[in-house]
Design a protein around this motif. Structure first.
Motif, PDB file in Angstrom:
ATOM      1  N   THR A 428       0.842  -1.198   0.000  1.00 29.48           N
ATOM      2  CA  THR A 428       0.000   0.000   0.000  1.00 29.48           C
ATOM      3  C   THR A 428       0.875   1.245   0.000  1.00 29.48           C
ATOM      4  N   THR A 429       0.396   2.291  -0.655  1.00 28.29           N
ATOM      5  CA  THR A 429       1.164   3.540  -0.714  1.00 28.29           C
ATOM      6  C   THR A 429       0.232   4.727  -0.884  1.00 28.29           C
ATOM      7  N   GLY A 430       0.618   5.844  -0.289  1.00 27.91           N
ATOM      8  CA  GLY A 430      -0.159   7.075  -0.419  1.00 27.91           C
ATOM      9  C   GLY A 430       0.558   8.139  -1.225  1.00 27.91           C
ATOM     10  N   ARG A 431       1.900   8.132  -1.131  1.00 31.76           N
ATOM     11  CA  ARG A 431       2.698   9.114  -1.861  1.00 31.76           C
ATOM     12  C   ARG A 431       3.181   8.574  -3.201  1.00 31.76           C
ATOM     13  N   GLY A 432       3.033   7.265  -3.402  1.00 28.82           N
ATOM     14  CA  GLY A 432       3.460   6.643  -4.649  1.00 28.82           C
ATOM     15  C   GLY A 432       4.699   5.796  -4.448  1.00 28.82           C
ATOM     16  N   SER A 433       4.792   4.694  -5.174  1.00 29.17           N
ATOM     17  CA  SER A 433       5.937   3.800  -5.095  1.00 29.17           C
ATOM     18  C   SER A 433       6.042   3.019  -6.386  1.00 29.17           C
ATOM     19  N   CYS A 434       7.281   2.746  -6.790  1.00 27.91           N
ATOM     20  CA  CYS A 434       7.531   1.921  -7.970  1.00 27.91           C
ATOM     21  C   CYS A 434       8.130   0.573  -7.566  1.00 27.91           C
ATOM     22  N   PHE A 435       7.895   0.141  -6.342  1.00 30.35           N
ATOM     23  CA  PHE A 435       8.483  -1.086  -5.820  1.00 30.35           C
ATOM     24  C   PHE A 435       7.957  -2.313  -6.562  1.00 30.35           C
ATOM     25  N   GLY A 436       8.819  -3.315  -6.704  1.00 30.62           N
ATOM     26  CA  GLY A 436       8.444  -4.621  -7.231  1.00 30.62           C
ATOM     27  C   GLY A 436       9.301  -5.676  -6.576  1.00 30.62           C
ATOM     28  N   SER A 437       8.971  -6.938  -6.753  1.00 28.43           N
ATOM     29  CA  SER A 437       9.736  -7.995  -6.094  1.00 28.43           C
ATOM     30  C   SER A 437       9.691  -9.278  -6.912  1.00 28.43           C
ATOM     31  N   LEU A 438      10.718 -10.120  -6.705  1.00 26.91           N
ATOM     32  CA  LEU A 438      10.820 -11.440  -7.315  1.00 26.91           C
ATOM     33  C   LEU A 438      11.307 -12.413  -6.250  1.00 26.91           C
ATOM     34  N   PRO A 439      10.970 -13.684  -6.353  1.00 24.58           N
ATOM     35  CA  PRO A 439      10.091 -14.312  -7.351  1.00 24.58           C
ATOM     36  C   PRO A 439       8.609 -14.123  -7.042  1.00 24.58           C
ATOM     37  N   ALA A 440       8.278 -13.549  -5.886  1.00 25.82           N
ATOM     38  CA  ALA A 440       6.882 -13.276  -5.540  1.00 25.82           C
ATOM     39  C   ALA A 440       6.525 -11.882  -6.038  1.00 25.82           C
TER      40      ALA A 440
END
Length: 514
Positions: A428-440
């Motif tokens: 969850t984010t309110g200010r914005g995020s470009c996070f991603g993850s692997l392998p999940a």
């Protein structure tokens, strides 16, 4: 938005509890705006997500949001005053841990009626949502080789392997110049080994140098891993350098591709979902929309016998007693308090979040201090009983709502959850995020509509509909859960479509660096 304020009976503020002495602005509100629902007039301009006093608050009096103390008034405050870090003091809050007082057994959905998704069943019965070959570096010396081997396997080169989601590098900066034994090495090895065993990892190549502290044989033995068709190893010093190691690694991954490809998706129960919950770039709306809506979705998952992992120990400080009261046993509750006490000792005298201040982005978004941030962040955990507390990257074996001790830093926290077995992450984010993850893969929830519209290419679900009055928390939670099932079945998340995740494997760098 200004037109909204002009609408008859429109309340530009949200009241969260009848016992609160503050309310939260839905949108920017100018000074001098009448708020008939609260019987006040705003005395200053109020940014979206920020608070005003709804009655006189005396100096030293507790400031209450969601009927929970988030600080104390630094001066006498008139009704309509803008309330933020300039006039809300952070201080110790008296807590009653009330171990297990509020615990109630979960009412599970009967097996035939449980929600389902299209998962990848492994030989040992675990179920994946994705199907990756991982290239793991035991230390920084192997990071370049791991990245180059993985980068070779472009989508064009994987065209013939329709069930393989990709070849992912798991490179990091540790593995050498560190303690040879004790907690730091155990934690690093547990993190790498757990990610390697994640149900989304179909096969793995492990790369070591010839001299790093995290030696190959010690790692394999410590993690109970044995070489085989789906687990191959390389030592850079023995292969003859970087170029030859990369060439040999590419050849080994090619050999593993048919094995990894030999899977199918099948209908499985949602009980096989383990979700790592994260929040980052929080704002004043996160605790009102995205976080509690995720909590509703996780309550649904848990009733379907799935698992939800709450983490970021430093970001539940001040509200941990609300979790200990829900613990299945007093021992589980006490373990959470022990981990919080460790953090307080670890952070004593340092300019860190647990000692009051939140990040500048959180503050600008309307969060006055860590108590207020913790109040919102903990709502991701829903309402069911706390079934277990785990240390960082420990295998999560309990069903239901659990807690894993991690730092608040998103990549480190999510890395620990995935190592523990999370096969999806919801952020969850309110200010914005470009996070991603692997392998999940990571699925992202926006707390407010303006940010969602600005960053739609990065956001999967808009929870700003709750703030806009278009949807209830329960409706949004159901929508999140249904979207989760789609992504767990293979539909790509926005972070996957953007190609994010190869740089977010960050084991917790605890301990001494020599």
């Amino acid at each position: 938005m200004d037109g909204d304020i002009a609408r008859p009976n429109y309340n530009p503020f949200i009241r969260l509890d009848l016992r609160d002495n503050v309310v939260v602005a839905r949108l920017p509100v100018a000074a001098g705006t009448a708020v008939p629902a609260e019987g006040v007039v705003t005395l200053q301009d109020v940014p979206a997500g920020h608070k005003i006093a709804t009655r006189f608050i005396a100096k030293g009096e507790a400031v209450r949001k969601y009927d929970t103390v988030i600080g104390f008034a630094s001066e006498d405050l008139a009704p309509g005053t803008w309330m933020h870090s300039h006039n809300i003091l952070f201080d110790a809050v008296e807590k009653d841990y009330a171990y297990s007082r509020d615990y109630r057994p979960t009412e599970f959905v009967p097996q035939p009626g449980r929600a389902t998704f299209q998962g990848i069943r492994r030989a040992d019965g675990r179920v994946g949502t994705r199907n990756y070959i991982g290239v793991f570096a035991l230390g920084a010396a192997g990071a370049t080789a791991a990245r180059r081997i993985a980068a070779y396997f472009t989508p064009d080169r994987l065209e013939a392997f329709l069930m393989v989601d990709g070849v992912a590098p798991f490179a990091h900066e540790g593995g050498d110049g560190m303690e040879r034994g004790g907690e730091p090495m155990a934690l690093l090895r547990r993190t790498i080994g757990g990610t390697l065993r994640n149900p989304n990892t179909a096969a793995a190549l492990v790369i070591a140098s010839a001299a790093e502290v995290n030696d190959l044989e010690g790692f394999l033995a410590g993690q109970g891993l044995e070489r085989g068709p789906a687990l191959r190893t390389l030592v850079i010093g023995e292969e003859g350098g970087l170029r030859r190691t990369v060439e040999a690694g590419i050849a080994l991954v090619r050999e593993m591709l048919p094995l990894a490809d030999a899977v199918t998706r099948e209908t499985v129960s949602a009980e096989h979902l383990t979700i790592g919950m994260q929040c980052g770039g929080s704002d004043g709306f996160s605790g009102l929309s995205a976080n509690p809506a995720l909590g509703v979705a996780m309550d649904i998952l848990i009733r379907n016998s799935g698992t939800a992992i709450l983490s970021e120990t430093t970001e539940i400080f001040g509200v941990e007693h609300t979790l200990t009261a829900r613990a299945v046993t007093p021992e589980v509750g006490r373990k959470l308090v022990e981990r919080m006490d460790w953090w307080l000792r670890h952070s004593e005298g340092r300019d860190s979040q647990i000692n009051g201040k939140v990040a500048p982005g959180n503050n600008a978004g309307g969060l006055a201090n860590i108590l207020e941030k913790s109040l919102g962040g903990s709502k991701k955990g829903g309402s069911t009983g706390l079934m277990a507390v785990y240390e960082y990257a420990e295998p999560v074996t309990a069903k239901g709502f659990v807690f894993m001790d991690t730092p608040g830093y998103d990549p480190v926290a999510a890395t620990g959850q995935i190592a523990g077995g999370a096969n999806m992450v919801i952020f969850t984010t309110g200010r914005g995020s470009c996070f991603g993850s692997l392998p999940a893969p990571t699925m992202k929830l926006a707390s407010n509509t303006p940010m969602y519209e600005r960053m739609e290419a990065d956001m999967d679900v808009n929870c700003g509909t709750i703030i806009d009055g278009e949807e209830t928390l329960e409706q949004a939670g159901r929508r999140i859960f249904e979207r989760l099932l789609r992504h767990a079945s293979g539909e790509r998340t926005k972070s996957e479509l953007a190609g994010v995740g190869t740089n977010e494997f960050v084991p917790w760098p605890i301990g001494v660096t020599a």
